[in-house]
Design an enzyme around this catalytic site. Structure first.
Site, PDB file in Angstrom:
ATOM      1  N   ARG A 143      -8.162  -7.023 -10.440  1.00 36.41           N
ATOM      2  CA  ARG A 143      -8.386  -7.571  -9.101  1.00 36.41           C
ATOM      3  C   ARG A 143      -8.393  -9.097  -9.089  1.00 36.41           C
ATOM      4  O   ARG A 143      -8.779  -9.724 -10.082  1.00 36.41           O
ATOM      5  CB  ARG A 143      -9.723  -7.037  -8.549  1.00 36.41           C
ATOM      6  CG  ARG A 143      -9.694  -5.539  -8.266  1.00 36.41           C
ATOM      7  CD  ARG A 143     -11.093  -5.021  -7.928  1.00 36.41           C
ATOM      8  NE  ARG A 143     -11.050  -3.629  -7.491  1.00 36.41           N
ATOM      9  CZ  ARG A 143     -11.049  -2.578  -8.304  1.00 36.41           C
ATOM     10  NH1 ARG A 143     -11.079  -2.772  -9.613  1.00 36.41           N
ATOM     11  NH2 ARG A 143     -11.015  -1.353  -7.819  1.00 36.41           N
ATOM     12  N   HIS A 187      -3.428  -3.288 -10.111  1.00 39.39           N
ATOM     13  CA  HIS A 187      -2.103  -2.668 -10.037  1.00 39.39           C
ATOM     14  C   HIS A 187      -1.077  -3.517  -9.304  1.00 39.39           C
ATOM     15  O   HIS A 187      -0.009  -3.021  -8.951  1.00 39.39           O
ATOM     16  CB  HIS A 187      -2.174  -1.258  -9.432  1.00 39.39           C
ATOM     17  CG  HIS A 187      -3.151  -0.370 -10.127  1.00 39.39           C
ATOM     18  ND1 HIS A 187      -4.063   0.405  -9.446  1.00 39.39           N
ATOM     19  CD2 HIS A 187      -3.381  -0.157 -11.440  1.00 39.39           C
ATOM     20  CE1 HIS A 187      -4.814   1.063 -10.313  1.00 39.39           C
ATOM     21  NE2 HIS A 187      -4.417   0.734 -11.527  1.00 39.39           N
ATOM     22  N   HIS A 246      -0.345   1.760 -18.169  1.00 37.66           N
ATOM     23  CA  HIS A 246      -1.352   2.589 -17.499  1.00 37.66           C
ATOM     24  C   HIS A 246      -1.253   4.078 -17.827  1.00 37.66           C
ATOM     25  O   HIS A 246      -1.467   4.926 -16.946  1.00 37.66           O
ATOM     26  CB  HIS A 246      -1.268   2.379 -15.985  1.00 37.66           C
ATOM     27  CG  HIS A 246      -2.560   2.584 -15.255  1.00 37.66           C
ATOM     28  ND1 HIS A 246      -3.022   3.829 -14.882  1.00 37.66           N
ATOM     29  CD2 HIS A 246      -3.502   1.710 -14.838  1.00 37.66           C
ATOM     30  CE1 HIS A 246      -4.169   3.707 -14.247  1.00 37.66           C
ATOM     31  NE2 HIS A 246      -4.493   2.419 -14.220  1.00 37.66           N
ATOM     32  N   SER A 247      -0.952   4.415 -19.068  1.00 39.67           N
ATOM     33  CA  SER A 247      -0.979   5.831 -19.449  1.00 39.67           C
ATOM     34  C   SER A 247      -2.406   6.348 -19.535  1.00 39.67           C
ATOM     35  O   SER A 247      -3.332   5.629 -19.938  1.00 39.67           O
ATOM     36  CB  SER A 247      -0.294   6.043 -20.802  1.00 39.67           C
ATOM     37  OG  SER A 247       1.098   6.182 -20.655  1.00 39.67           O
ATOM     38  N   ASP A 273     -15.289   2.545 -15.857  1.00 39.24           N
ATOM     39  CA  ASP A 273     -14.268   1.694 -15.237  1.00 39.24           C
ATOM     40  C   ASP A 273     -14.691   0.265 -15.529  1.00 39.24           C
ATOM     41  O   ASP A 273     -15.273  -0.408 -14.685  1.00 39.24           O
ATOM     42  CB  ASP A 273     -14.193   1.970 -13.732  1.00 39.24           C
ATOM     43  CG  ASP A 273     -13.001   1.323 -13.048  1.00 39.24           C
ATOM     44  OD1 ASP A 273     -12.212   0.660 -13.743  1.00 39.24           O
ATOM     45  OD2 ASP A 273     -12.866   1.484 -11.816  1.00 39.24           O
ATOM     46  N   GLU A 298      -6.131  -0.040 -21.026  1.00 33.60           N
ATOM     47  CA  GLU A 298      -5.283  -1.043 -20.391  1.00 33.60           C
ATOM     48  C   GLU A 298      -5.532  -2.399 -21.049  1.00 33.60           C
ATOM     49  O   GLU A 298      -6.459  -3.122 -20.673  1.00 33.60           O
ATOM     50  CB  GLU A 298      -5.571  -1.100 -18.896  1.00 33.60           C
ATOM     51  CG  GLU A 298      -5.361   0.222 -18.178  1.00 33.60           C
ATOM     52  CD  GLU A 298      -5.962   0.228 -16.782  1.00 33.60           C
ATOM     53  OE1 GLU A 298      -5.619  -0.662 -15.978  1.00 33.60           O
ATOM     54  OE2 GLU A 298      -6.802   1.116 -16.508  1.00 33.60           O
TER      55      GLU A 298
END
Length: 342
Positions: A87, A113, A187-188, A245, A307
């Site tokens: 972000r 993303h 991003h797997s 997260d 990531e």
């Protein structure tokens, strides 16, 4: 024997061709990548038992990948994230005395993303492939100046390769026509038990003593939190949490970022990177709206993401690693996912 195969995967809405490239190393390890989002759709690891196990979540069709972006929380299975992973507060950053206002796609922020239409929804081109000892494919995408309101035309090359040591090697290279900010990642969602189970019994180690402190909206405050003796302490093997997260600050003296081990089949994955952080996320939920590969029902603990990247919101924090790419420089990022079957 190493080889690579290119096939048609599907047609996008305006009939643009989406191709699939399959790589196989000498041990039988197989990787499939599609040009939509430079996305890894399959990664099959040979086990000691002789089984070939697919360790990443994904879909069987292009239509499913496209429809997944309309889910309540899009999973971004296997895609390439850019221009900026993580972000950016208020969708704004300053560079060379100018203020840039990015597209906002998460409340008042330019969310993770890469914004409204990031690299994960772009059609990449297959630039080259190699069928040698370490089979590889290089994909490219040229992001126009001011796409998502980022300055500069950003030319990106992404190379996926398989080593004879059963490593998936991901290398990014980017150049820009104007000074800009960039932060690319993969991003797997991994599951060392395949598709039908969850990751909760798999053992996680993260080579980090600190994590980023964030607000309720997941925006970094600029401060770091010690992970020791907290629920974020994975300095020793712990079972994967059902919910996480978080961005972990990696040990700069070690390339090893994290590892995952499945004792049910004795399969281990190690993550190596030259990036300063790894964002760990457990998820994969498709809300019973879209079936995963082989008719799998993905849920909130179906997979775990590693990531590797720079810090979220780094353009707005002087004490974070530099995220500026100057027009005379080249952005480089290398991450390795190494597998070993015991």
């Amino acid at each position: 024997m190493s080889n690579s195969i290119i096939e048609l995967f599907g047609l996008e809405a305006d009939n643009e061709v989406i191709n699939s490239c399959e790589l196989t190393n000498g041990n039988g390890m197989q990787l499939k990548v599609i040009t939509y989002g430079a996305t890894v759709t399959s990664l099959k690891i040979p086990l000691k038992s002789g089984e070939l196990l697919d360790v990443v979540l994904g879909f069987d069709t292009l239509d499913a990948y496209i429809k997944s972006f309309d889910l309540e929380s899009a999973p971004y299975f296997g895609c390439t994230v850019g221009r900026y992973a993580g972000r950016i507060s208020d969708g704004t950053f300053n560079l060379n005395g100018n203020s840039f206002h990015l597209n906002k796609n998460d409340n008042d922020h330019h969310a993770l993303h890469g914004g409204s239409v990031g690299f994960s929804k772009k059609i990449w081109k297959i630039k080259s492939k190699n069928e040698g000892l370490n089979p590889s494919v290089t994909l490219s995408y040229c992001s126009p100046d001011m796409e998502e309101n980022y300055p500069g035309e950003l030319s990106v090359e992404l190379t996926y390769s398989l080593s004879e040591e059963d490593e998936l090697i991901i290398e990014y290279k980017a150049n820009t026509s104007k000074d800009t900010v960039v932060n690319l990642t993969h991003h797997s969602y991994f599951n060392l038990d395949g598709h039908v189970s969850n990751v909760l019994e798999q053992e996680l180690i993260i080579n980090a003593g600190k994590k980023l402190e964030t607000t309720d909206e997941m925006i970094p405050t600029g401060r770091f939190l010690n992970t020791a003796n907290s629920c974020f302490d994975f300095s020793r093997a712990e079972k994967c949490p059902s919910k996480i997260d978080a961005t972990f600050v990696l040990d700069p003296d070690s390339k090893l970022a994290a590892s995952l081990f499945n004792k049910r089949n004795n399969l281990k994955m190690e993550v190596y990177t030259d990036q300063p952080a790894v964002h760990i996320y457990v998820g994969g939920n498709c809300f019973n709206a879209i079936k995963g590969k082989e008719n799998a029902d993905y849920h909130t603990t179906s997979g775990i993401c590693f990531e590797t990247q720079n810090f979220p919101d780094a353009p707005n924090h002087d004490n974070f690693p530099n995220s500026i790419l100057r027009k005379e420089d080249t952005f480089n990022h290398k991450t390795i996912y190494k597998f070993e079957s015991f």
